[in-house]
Scaffold this motif. Structure first.
Motif, PDB file in Angstrom:
ATOM      1  N   PHE A 124     -17.850   7.049   8.071  1.00 31.16           N
ATOM      2  CA  PHE A 124     -17.375   6.932   9.455  1.00 31.16           C
ATOM      3  C   PHE A 124     -16.335   8.004   9.744  1.00 31.16           C
ATOM      4  N   GLU A 125     -15.395   8.173   8.843  1.00 31.33           N
ATOM      5  CA  GLU A 125     -14.320   9.150   9.038  1.00 31.33           C
ATOM      6  C   GLU A 125     -14.854  10.575   9.137  1.00 31.33           C
ATOM      7  N   ILE A 126     -15.879  10.886   8.383  1.00 24.14           N
ATOM      8  CA  ILE A 126     -16.459  12.232   8.438  1.00 24.14           C
ATOM      9  C   ILE A 126     -17.127  12.486   9.784  1.00 24.14           C
ATOM     10  N   TYR A 127     -17.852  11.507  10.288  1.00 23.90           N
ATOM     11  CA  TYR A 127     -18.546  11.671  11.573  1.00 23.90           C
ATOM     12  C   TYR A 127     -17.575  11.716  12.756  1.00 23.90           C
ATOM     13  N   ASP A 128     -16.418  11.092  12.626  1.00 28.37           N
ATOM     14  CA  ASP A 128     -15.438  11.011  13.714  1.00 28.37           C
ATOM     15  C   ASP A 128     -14.602  12.289  13.763  1.00 28.37           C
ATOM     16  N   PHE A 129     -15.179  13.354  14.339  1.00 27.19           N
ATOM     17  CA  PHE A 129     -14.538  14.672  14.365  1.00 27.19           C
ATOM     18  C   PHE A 129     -13.138  14.647  14.960  1.00 27.19           C
ATOM     19  N   ASN A 130     -12.981  13.983  16.093  1.00 26.73           N
ATOM     20  CA  ASN A 130     -11.695  14.044  16.783  1.00 26.73           C
ATOM     21  C   ASN A 130     -10.740  12.928  16.359  1.00 26.73           C
ATOM     22  N   LYS A 131     -11.143  12.122  15.380  1.00 28.15           N
ATOM     23  CA  LYS A 131     -10.304  11.086  14.772  1.00 28.15           C
ATOM     24  C   LYS A 131      -9.748  10.082  15.773  1.00 28.15           C
ATOM     25  N   ASP A 132     -10.564   9.742  16.785  1.00 24.80           N
ATOM     26  CA  ASP A 132     -10.144   8.755  17.777  1.00 24.80           C
ATOM     27  C   ASP A 132     -10.682   7.357  17.473  1.00 24.80           C
ATOM     28  N   LYS A 133     -11.266   7.174  16.288  1.00 25.10           N
ATOM     29  CA  LYS A 133     -11.807   5.891  15.820  1.00 25.10           C
ATOM     30  C   LYS A 133     -13.079   5.485  16.564  1.00 25.10           C
ATOM     31  N   ILE A 134     -13.687   6.453  17.265  1.00 21.14           N
ATOM     32  CA  ILE A 134     -14.954   6.241  17.963  1.00 21.14           C
ATOM     33  C   ILE A 134     -15.841   7.435  17.666  1.00 21.14           C
ATOM     34  N   ILE A 135     -17.067   7.170  17.266  1.00 20.56           N
ATOM     35  CA  ILE A 135     -18.015   8.260  17.055  1.00 20.56           C
ATOM     36  C   ILE A 135     -18.923   8.303  18.275  1.00 20.56           C
ATOM     37  N   GLU A 136     -18.715   9.319  19.083  1.00 17.52           N
ATOM     38  CA  GLU A 136     -19.564   9.515  20.253  1.00 17.52           C
ATOM     39  C   GLU A 136     -20.896  10.094  19.787  1.00 17.52           C
ATOM     40  N   ARG A 137     -21.915   9.914  20.593  1.00 17.52           N
ATOM     41  CA  ARG A 137     -23.251  10.407  20.251  1.00 17.52           C
ATOM     42  C   ARG A 137     -23.223  11.894  19.915  1.00 17.52           C
TER      43      ARG A 137
ATOM     44  N   ASP B 133     -23.552  -0.240  22.831  1.00 18.46           N
ATOM     45  CA  ASP B 133     -22.644   0.205  23.888  1.00 18.46           C
ATOM     46  C   ASP B 133     -22.528   1.728  23.950  1.00 18.46           C
ATOM     47  N   HIS B 134     -23.388   2.432  23.224  1.00 16.76           N
ATOM     48  CA  HIS B 134     -23.463   3.897  23.206  1.00 16.76           C
ATOM     49  C   HIS B 134     -22.206   4.558  22.658  1.00 16.76           C
ATOM     50  N   ARG B 135     -21.563   3.885  21.726  1.00 16.21           N
ATOM     51  CA  ARG B 135     -20.433   4.434  20.995  1.00 16.21           C
ATOM     52  C   ARG B 135     -20.341   3.687  19.677  1.00 16.21           C
TER      53      ARG B 135
END
Length: 159
Positions: free
Chosen positions: A51-64, A94-96
C-alpha cells in the motif's frame, strides 16, 4: 502486486501482449517478492508495505492514477489490467483505495482466517483472479484511459 511491473517488462520483451500464464508461477514469484522476511507467510504488515509503495503522494489514499502509473511504469500494455485490478482492490467501490480496502483484500486471500496468507493461499487466490482477467483488454473502456502525460507530469516516469 509489486512484481507485476517486473513481470510485465519481461513479458513485453517477448511480445506486445501481456500473458501472465502460467498463473501459478506468476503468483509464486509475486509471493516471494512480497514475503519480505522470507517466512513463507504474507502478514498484514508486509501487505501494508505494498500500500505504501502505491501511495505516491503519501496521503493514505491510492487514487486510480497512482496505481495505474505504478503498474504501467515499465510496460504501458499493463494499463487495462491495472484498471481491472484496481477495481478488485477497491472493496467498497468508492473509486479510491484506502487502508481498509487493502485490509479487506488481504482477508479475501486469507482462506483459513489465521491472519496470515500462506504461499498456497496466495497462489490459489491469484490463479483464480488472473484467470478471471484473461479478457481484461475490454475493461479499460469503463474508465478514463491511462495517461502517460499525467504520470510524467507527476514524477511517475515510465522506465
Amino acid at each position: 502486486m509489486l512484481l507485476l511491473v517486473t513481470l510485465a517488462a519481461a513479458f513485453a520483451a517477448a511480445s506486445a501482449q501481456i500473458d501472465l500464464r502460467p498463473y501459478n508461477l506468476t503468483a509464486s514469484i509475486m509471493f516471494v517478492t512480497n514475503d519480505l522476511n522470507n517466512d513463507n507467510q504474507l502478514t498484514q504488515t508486509e501487505f501494508d508495505h505494498v500500500f505504501e509503495i502505491y501511495d505516491f503522494n503519501k496521503d493514505k489514499i491510492i487514487e486510480r492514477h497512482e496505481y495505474v502509473c505504478y503498474i504501467t511504469k515499465s510496460n504501458s500494455f499493463m494499463g487495462n489490467l491495472a484498471q481491472s485490478l484496481y477495481d478488485e482492490y477497491d472493496m467498497d467501490h468508492d473509486h479510491r483505495l484506502e487502508r481498509h480496502d487493502f485490509d479487506n483484500f488481504f482477508n479475501r486471500m486469507d482462506e483459513d482466517n489465521d491472519d496470515v496468507v500462506s504461499a498456497l493461499e496466495f497462489v490459489r487466490f491469484w490463479e483464480v483472479l488472473f484467470a478471471s482477467k484473461e479478457n481484461f483488454s475490454m475493461h479499460g473502456q469503463k474508465h478514463p484511459q491511462h495517461n502517460d502525460k499525467y504520470c510524467l507530469s507527476h514524477g511517475h516516469a515510465h522506465g
